[in-house]
Write an enzyme that holds these catalytic residues in place. Structure first.
Site, PDB file in Angstrom:
ATOM      1  N   GLY A  20       0.806  -1.214   0.000  1.00 18.52           N
ATOM      2  CA  GLY A  20       0.000   0.000   0.000  1.00 18.52           C
ATOM      3  C   GLY A  20       0.836   1.260   0.000  1.00 18.52           C
TER       4      GLY A  20
ATOM      5  N   HIS B  78     -11.279  11.371  13.256  1.00 19.04           N
ATOM      6  CA  HIS B  78     -10.291  11.123  12.205  1.00 19.04           C
ATOM      7  C   HIS B  78     -10.572  12.026  11.002  1.00 19.04           C
ATOM      8  CE1 HIS B  78      -9.443   7.419  14.481  1.00 19.04           C
ATOM      9  NE2 HIS B  78      -8.287   7.406  13.843  1.00 19.04           N
TER      10      HIS B  78
ATOM     11  N   LYS C 134     -11.193   8.778   6.018  1.00 23.80           N
ATOM     12  CA  LYS C 134     -11.274   7.457   6.657  1.00 23.80           C
ATOM     13  C   LYS C 134     -12.599   6.796   6.298  1.00 23.80           C
ATOM     14  CE  LYS C 134     -10.481   5.027  11.031  1.00 23.80           C
ATOM     15  NZ  LYS C 134      -9.528   4.089  10.392  1.00 23.80           N
TER      16      LYS C 134
END
EC number: 1.17.1.8
Length: 267
Positions: free
Chosen positions: A9, A155, A159
């Site tokens: 990733g 967050h 997200k």
């Protein structure tokens, strides 16, 4: 001798943080850089996009890239993690998983893979957050039923899962310590006429916005007082550094499912 690290990733936010952390860590060396098929980074130098070429070419061929790696660090998405897990299990490569958003079946697949290779699986790799988990258990054991438990997390707007894996981990920690079943007592948000609060529930509240890296507060609200335990992350570097600590710790371990409490000696 540096640990040969593969990162899955690398086009993501955590991927960049991991690349930078490996470059700064004398105990680790970047061995392979993996990304999803179709990624614009495939075929490029893994560090070039961030202005720090490192001589490792990004690939989407996990099986070939992992040969010779000593650990894979995965911060992707659940569907990608399973493919990387299988590739690592075939070659005996330990895995550090920081990906979140797994359901019960997904966690079972990780546990099954851990019978073949050592796996460190944690919703949050930060040393501070894992200390918070330990403090949460202690607080829940001491305070018991006289205090209502609420978990608030915030967050960034990008997200995709909620509540965060860390918030759920905190919920599991306090549920275990107070003799509760989180699946039975969790309340995920409130709206409308809810009636009085059930004292045995554990509440979750989620905030999403801006570039918040990650804030978590565990609230024990009693009569006449409240206890708040809070962790605020200001940089993803803290997660990357924790992941590399796990990558070094897992070397030579027997197959099994571990978490950051094992890595940090908090069990």
């Amino acid at each position: 001798m540096s640990v040969r690290v593969a990162i899955a990733g690398v086009s993501g936010r955590m991927g960049r943080a991991l690349l930078e952390a490996v470059a700064a860590d004398d105990g680790c060396a970047l061995y392979a850089a993996l990304d999803r098929p179709g990624s614009s980074l495939v075929g490029q130098d893994a560090g070039a996009a961030w202005g720090a070429a490192n001589g490792v070419t990004v690939t989407d061929q996990a099986q070939a890239a992992l040969k010779g790696a000593q650990v894979l660090v995965d911060f992707t998405r659940p569907e990608a993690t399973f493919g990387y897990l299988e590739a690592c299990a075939l070659d005996g490569v330990p895995v550090v998983i920081g990906t979140t958003g797994f359901d019960e079946a997904g966690r079972a697949r990780i546990a099954a893979a851990a019978e073949r290779v050592p796996v460190v699986f944690a919703p949050n790799m930060s040393v501070g957050v894992n200390l918070l988990m330990k403090l949460a258990e202690v607080a829940a054991e001491v305070l018991q039923d006289g205090y209502d438990i609420e978990i608030i997390e915030a967050h960034h707007r990008h997200k995709v899962d909620a509540p965060s894996g860390t918030a759920l981990g905190l919920g599991q920690a306090v549920a275990r310590a107070s003799g509760r079943d989180l699946e039975a007592c969790a309340v995920y948000g409130r709206e409308g006429v809810t009636g009085e609060r059930d004292p045995r529930t554990i509440g979750f509240a989620t905030v999403r916005g801006g570039d918040i890296v990650g804030d978590h507060t565990l609230l024990f609200a009693g009569v006449g007082e409240r206890v708040e335990l809070t962790h605020k992350a200001s940089s993803r570097a803290t997660f990357a550094q924790g992941a590399l600590r796990a990558a070094k710790w897992v070397q030579g371990r027997a197959p099994g499912l571990y978490d950051m409490r094992d890595v940090l000696g908090l069990k």
